[in-house]
Design a protein around this motif. Sequence first.
Motif, short mmCIF file in Angstrom:
data_model
loop_
_atom_site.label_atom_id
_atom_site.label_comp_id
_atom_site.label_asym_id
_atom_site.label_seq_id
_atom_site.Cartn_x
_atom_site.Cartn_y
_atom_site.Cartn_z
N PRO A 135 57.34 6.29 -20.47
CA PRO A 135 56.59 7.48 -20.06
C PRO A 135 57.10 8.13 -18.78
O PRO A 135 57.06 9.34 -18.64
CB PRO A 135 55.15 6.95 -19.87
N VAL A 136 57.61 7.31 -17.85
CA VAL A 136 58.10 7.89 -16.58
C VAL A 136 59.29 8.81 -16.83
O VAL A 136 59.45 9.83 -16.16
CB VAL A 136 58.47 6.77 -15.58
N GLN A 137 60.11 8.48 -17.82
CA GLN A 137 61.25 9.33 -18.14
C GLN A 137 60.79 10.64 -18.77
O GLN A 137 61.30 11.72 -18.44
CB GLN A 137 62.21 8.59 -19.06
N TYR A 138 59.80 10.57 -19.65
CA TYR A 138 59.26 11.79 -20.25
C TYR A 138 58.64 12.69 -19.18
O TYR A 138 58.85 13.90 -19.18
CB TYR A 138 58.22 11.45 -21.32
N ALA A 139 57.90 12.08 -18.26
CA ALA A 139 57.27 12.85 -17.18
C ALA A 139 58.33 13.58 -16.35
O ALA A 139 58.18 14.75 -16.00
CB ALA A 139 56.43 11.93 -16.29
N ARG A 140 59.41 12.87 -16.02
CA ARG A 140 60.49 13.49 -15.23
C ARG A 140 61.12 14.65 -15.99
O ARG A 140 61.42 15.70 -15.41
CB ARG A 140 61.54 12.44 -14.90
N GLU A 173 50.04 21.61 -11.31
CA GLU A 173 49.02 22.38 -12.04
C GLU A 173 47.72 21.58 -12.11
O GLU A 173 47.72 20.41 -12.50
CB GLU A 173 49.50 22.70 -13.46
N LYS A 174 46.63 22.19 -11.72
CA LYS A 174 45.31 21.55 -11.74
C LYS A 174 45.40 20.09 -11.28
O LYS A 174 45.21 19.16 -12.07
CB LYS A 174 44.69 21.63 -13.13
N PRO A 175 45.70 19.88 -10.00
CA PRO A 175 45.91 18.52 -9.49
C PRO A 175 44.71 17.60 -9.70
O PRO A 175 44.87 16.38 -9.75
CB PRO A 175 46.21 18.73 -8.01
N GLU A 176 43.51 18.16 -9.85
CA GLU A 176 42.32 17.34 -10.08
C GLU A 176 42.31 16.68 -11.46
O GLU A 176 41.51 15.79 -11.73
CB GLU A 176 41.05 18.18 -9.89
N LEU A 177 43.24 17.11 -12.34
CA LEU A 177 43.33 16.54 -13.69
C LEU A 177 44.61 15.75 -13.90
O LEU A 177 44.89 15.32 -15.02
CB LEU A 177 43.24 17.66 -14.74
N ILE A 178 45.37 15.52 -12.84
CA ILE A 178 46.68 14.90 -13.03
C ILE A 178 46.59 13.47 -13.55
O ILE A 178 47.40 13.05 -14.40
CB ILE A 178 47.51 14.95 -11.73
N ASN A 179 45.61 12.70 -13.10
CA ASN A 179 45.50 11.33 -13.59
C ASN A 179 45.12 11.29 -15.07
O ASN A 179 45.52 10.37 -15.79
CB ASN A 179 44.49 10.53 -12.76
N LYS A 180 44.34 12.26 -15.52
CA LYS A 180 44.00 12.35 -16.94
C LYS A 180 45.27 12.58 -17.76
O LYS A 180 45.49 11.93 -18.80
CB LYS A 180 43.01 13.50 -17.17
N ARG A 181 46.12 13.49 -17.29
CA ARG A 181 47.37 13.76 -18.01
C ARG A 181 48.30 12.56 -17.96
O ARG A 181 48.96 12.22 -18.95
CB ARG A 181 48.05 15.00 -17.41
N ARG A 182 48.39 11.91 -16.79
CA ARG A 182 49.26 10.75 -16.66
C ARG A 182 48.79 9.61 -17.57
O ARG A 182 49.60 8.94 -18.21
CB ARG A 182 49.30 10.30 -15.19
N LYS A 183 47.50 9.39 -17.62
CA LYS A 183 46.95 8.32 -18.46
C LYS A 183 47.26 8.55 -19.94
O LYS A 183 47.52 7.60 -20.68
CB LYS A 183 45.43 8.22 -18.25
N GLU A 184 47.26 9.82 -20.34
CA GLU A 184 47.51 10.15 -21.74
C GLU A 184 48.88 9.69 -22.22
O GLU A 184 49.08 9.43 -23.40
CB GLU A 184 47.35 11.66 -21.96
N ILE A 185 49.86 9.61 -21.29
CA ILE A 185 51.20 9.18 -21.71
C ILE A 185 51.53 7.77 -21.21
O ILE A 185 52.67 7.31 -21.37
CB ILE A 185 52.29 10.17 -21.24
N GLY A 186 50.55 7.09 -20.62
CA GLY A 186 50.77 5.70 -20.24
C GLY A 186 51.18 5.46 -18.81
O GLY A 186 51.66 4.36 -18.48
N LEU A 187 51.00 6.44 -17.93
CA LEU A 187 51.32 6.27 -16.51
C LEU A 187 50.07 5.90 -15.73
O LEU A 187 48.96 6.30 -16.10
CB LEU A 187 51.90 7.56 -15.94
#
Length: 208
Positions: A135-140, A173-187
């Motif tokens: 997931p970290v590679q996809y995020a990058r 983008e919408k930093p208050e939702l960043i952990n939600k997005r990260r969790k969705e891909i396994g970060l």
Amino acid sequence: MKRFILVITIGVFSSLCYSQSAQPNKKELDTLKTKLETLFMEDQLFRRLYQDAEKKFGQDSAEMEYFWKVVEEQDDRIELEFIAIIEKYGWLGISEVGRLANTAQFSIMQHSSIETKKKYAPLMKESVLINESQPVQYARLIDRMLVNDNKPQIYGSQITQDETGNSIFFEIEKPELINKRRKEIGLDGIENFAKQRQIEWNVVQKEK
């Protein structure tokens, strides 16, 4: 609404690509593993040498101009070889070709055209969601595409420095939702990432 429709379209396209991909046998997987590892070595070789070359010849020298011309030509060739593989077999997961060859696909994508990135990023995401890619590679990959296009990143993988030399995040983008997005891909949460890089983070997170 348009963005939602685009996401659905990309997902359908990605699923179709997977369903139409050939299923490689053991012998083919061994060959693909070796091929991707070789492409990875070629992709990285000159990039590991450029700093020494710059010290010797100078950043703006004719020698460095030629150096990067060779790298660009090689990137174009590697991209075409990568496309031929992914068009036939789809995105190859860790259990199929191993972690290094799987990483090779990400590295090649990083140095490919924006068209190639946009076309095959959904395949990488599908692989990430079934724990077959990192997931970290996809995020990058996604964040760099956005930052390079002067848009806010969505996973917080890209950092820069302020005028005093302190590390800061590129716009998110919408930093208050960043952990939600990260969790969705396994970060894990952005807090650990920020702490490791000595970046202050105090944005309260929301679920939606």
